[in-house]
Design an enzyme around this catalytic site. Structure first.
Site, PDB file in Angstrom:
ATOM      1  CD  GLU A 274      10.355   5.203 -11.673  1.00 55.82           C
ATOM      2  OE1 GLU A 274       9.321   4.501 -11.691  1.00 55.82           O
ATOM      3  OE2 GLU A 274      10.703   5.926 -12.615  1.00 55.82           O
ATOM      4  N   PRO A 275      11.767   2.585  -6.179  1.00 56.84           N
ATOM      5  CG  PRO A 275      13.306   2.279  -4.434  1.00 56.84           C
ATOM      6  CD  PRO A 275      13.132   2.950  -5.772  1.00 56.84           C
ATOM      7  NE  ARG A 313      -0.876  -3.879  -0.723  1.00 59.19           N
ATOM      8  CZ  ARG A 313      -0.531  -5.123  -0.456  1.00 59.19           C
ATOM      9  NH1 ARG A 313      -0.691  -5.617   0.760  1.00 59.19           N
ATOM     10  NH2 ARG A 313      -0.014  -5.891  -1.380  1.00 59.19           N
ATOM     11  CE1 TYR A 317      -4.023  -3.909  -6.441  1.00 60.50           C
ATOM     12  CE2 TYR A 317      -2.941  -3.590  -4.346  1.00 60.50           C
ATOM     13  CZ  TYR A 317      -3.302  -3.120  -5.588  1.00 60.50           C
ATOM     14  OH  TYR A 317      -2.911  -1.866  -5.955  1.00 60.50           O
ATOM     15  CB  CYS A 344     -22.270  -1.350   4.464  1.00 60.18           C
ATOM     16  SG  CYS A 344     -22.758  -0.887   6.116  1.00 60.18           S
ATOM     17  CE1 TYR A 373       1.715   1.843  -4.218  1.00 55.95           C
ATOM     18  CE2 TYR A 373       3.022   0.045  -3.323  1.00 55.95           C
ATOM     19  CZ  TYR A 373       2.863   1.070  -4.231  1.00 55.95           C
ATOM     20  OH  TYR A 373       3.848   1.332  -5.137  1.00 55.95           O
TER      21      TYR A 373
HETATM   22  C1  LIG Z   1       6.007   3.940 -12.543  1.00 55.11           C
HETATM   23  C2  LIG Z   1       6.092   3.291 -11.209  1.00 55.11           C
HETATM   24  N1  LIG Z   1       7.267   3.339 -10.568  1.00 55.11           N
HETATM   25  C3  LIG Z   1       7.414   2.790  -9.333  1.00 55.11           C
HETATM   26  C4  LIG Z   1       6.361   2.156  -8.702  1.00 55.11           C
HETATM   27  C5  LIG Z   1       6.572   1.573  -7.343  1.00 55.11           C
HETATM   28  O1  LIG Z   1       6.415   0.216  -7.324  1.00 55.11           O
HETATM   29  P1  LIG Z   1       6.776  -0.621  -6.030  1.00 55.11           P
HETATM   30  O2  LIG Z   1       6.047  -0.011  -4.901  1.00 55.11           O
HETATM   31  O3  LIG Z   1       6.342  -1.982  -6.321  1.00 55.11           O
HETATM   32  O4  LIG Z   1       8.262  -0.529  -5.848  1.00 55.11           O
HETATM   33  C6  LIG Z   1       5.129   2.080  -9.355  1.00 55.11           C
HETATM   34  C7  LIG Z   1       3.991   1.384  -8.721  1.00 55.11           C
HETATM   35  O5  LIG Z   1       2.922   1.257  -9.183  1.00 55.11           O
HETATM   36  C8  LIG Z   1       4.994   2.667 -10.645  1.00 55.11           C
HETATM   37  O6  LIG Z   1       3.836   2.624 -11.301  1.00 55.11           O
END
Ligand SMILES: Cc1ncc(COP(=O)(O)O)c(C=O)c1O
Length: 426
Positions: A274-275, A313, A317, A344, A373
């Site tokens: 899940e990148p 961001r 963060y 502001c 993001y």
């Molecule tokens: C469940 C899940 N999968 C995948 C991601 C993607 O993470 P990244 O963008 O660091 O690859 C996130 C990010 O918050 C997540 O919460």
């Protein structure tokens, strides 16, 4: 720092073969720009690393939900990791096959579960026993078997910002490993649930991949214990999390991850990833115009027309984005300045006491590595219409999201009749 994607030609910053200054003239500022070529090459790195084994790369849509970006990734073979009904809708609009969609998140509503089940997604990544019971009930009501994976929390520490660690026992995410077996057994007894596998996501912006090693070891143990109980998994979902070199760190390559997850590759399972950030961060920049300079005696400020509502961001963060002038000039030496937006809030600061090339009112600057993001976290705070988004491929470019208008700011709002103001001249 510049990169092959964002590079200077005749002292003017380009993305692929397009000058950012030309884009600024056409679309105004601030705007986001993404390189289609960079998104493609990042995707192919991931794809190549796991070529040998059955796998699905589900793009974490939350990192960049633009339809054109999602469509581009879908055309390369990507599925999607979604976290809401809105993302399911966007994924559908972008033509992402439902059979490649995983649904993550600790707080799925019944409405979202029903819609995703009817749509025929690959699986729900379940985060609690109550959620599992709700999915069971919805599946029974709709008379459709629900494909589920359990998201486990492996309790590993990751060296990243505390807001983006997710796989530690302190975090709200996942089911503790100690409870997972019992829940798998519980799920296996339901004829309305189909156990697909197990999922983890240990955090984001991970540059030292060693926590993945510990995670894989823990997953292997769980898989073996489940097999002893007669539960065989079809899918192991490793989540996302690979980091990118915001500050010039050595980049990580998915083939390093492949080496770490190799023991899982030997199992007869489909690997899911899940990148988000890895696929899109480096492809994007936020381009903004310098409105003013200000010197207070103690500090120099460069005030730009993008704010924390456009790129959150740094405020959220303390994230670092490289800042480049769109036109290079050696006329004046670099200087230490705070680069701030018009919102502001003192937190509306992109860089503090950063050594940057001298820029003056009217100059353009680019905040690099903003493709993940960036826009997806933007808001209308301070009643600021959201920025435009542009996709570039070679020398071609398209506005893939128009800049919001003032009307967009009040869309859907209504003043009750007892408060309504008679407009003059009516
Ligand atoms: C469940 C899940 N999968 C995948 C991601 C993607 O993470 P990244 O963008 O660091 O690859 C996130 C990010 O918050 C997540 O919460």
């Amino acid at each position: 720092m510049s990169s092959p994607v964002f590079h200077y030609r005749h002292k003017s910053l380009c993305v692929e073969d397009v000058f950012l200054s030309d884009l600024a003239q056409w679309v105004g500022t601030p705007f986001y720009v993404y390189s289609a070529g960079k998104i493609g090459s990042q995707y192919l790195q991931y794809e190549g690393a796991f070529r040998e084994v059955p796998h699905t790369i589900c793009f974490a849509m939350k990192s960049n939900e633009n339809l054109a970006v999602c469509r581009l990734l879908a055309s390369l073979g990507a599925g999607a990791d979604i976290v809401s009904l809105g993302e399911l809708y966007r994924a559908h609009q972008a033509g992402i096959p439902m059979s490649k969609i995983v649904f993550s998140g600790v707080g799925k509503t019944e409405e979202e579960i029903a819609a995703a089940l009817k749509a025929g997604i690959l699986m729900f990544n379940v985060e609690s026993s109550e959620e599992l019971d709700v999915i069971h009930a919805v599946a029974q009501r709709l008379r459709r078997v629900a494909p589920v994976s359990l998201r486990v929390n492996p309790n590993v520490s990751v060296d990243t910002h505390r807001h983006i660690t997710t796989g530690h026992a302190e975090n709200k995410f996942g089911i503790p490993l100690s409870q997972a077996e019992k829940l798998f057994m519980h799920a296996s007894r339901s004829s309305w649930l189909k156990i697909m596998g197990v999922q983890v996501h240990i955090g984001s912006q991970i540059l030292d991949l060693s926590p993945f090693r510990e995670t894989v070891r823990k997953l292997q143990g769980l898989i073996e214990r489940l097999e002893e109980k007669g539960i065989f998994l079809h899918v192991v979902d490793i989540g996302g999390g690979l980091g990118v070199p915001y500050q010039g760190q050595s980049p990580v390559h998915p083939s390093e991850l492949a080496r770490i997850v190799a023991p899982l590759m030997k199992k007869n399972v489909r690997l899911v990833f899940e990148p988000g950030r890895f696929l899109v961060a480096e492809s994007g920049a936020l381009v903004s115009k310098v409105l003013y300079r200000k010197e207070t005696g103690r500090k120099k400020f460069v005030i730009v027309d993008a704010g924390m509502n456009d790129l959150l961001r740094p405020a959220l963060y303390e994230a670092h984005h490289p800042i480049l002038p769109v036109h290079q000039s050696a006329a004046l030496p670099s200087e230490k300045a705070d680069v701030v937006g018009p919102v502001c809030e003192s937190g509306d600061t992109f860089a503090r006491s950063r050594l940057i090339p001298h820029v003056k009112r009217g100059d353009l600057v680019a905040f690099l590595m903003s493709g993940a993001y960036g826009f997806s976290m933007s808001s209308q705070y301070n009643a600021r219409p959201r920025a435009a988004e542009v996709l570039v491929k070679g020398h071609e470019w398209w506005v893939v999201r128009a800049r919001e208008t003032l009307r967009d700011l009040v869309r859907g709002e209504k003043v009750p009749p007892y408060l309504s103001v008679k407009k003059k001249g009516r």
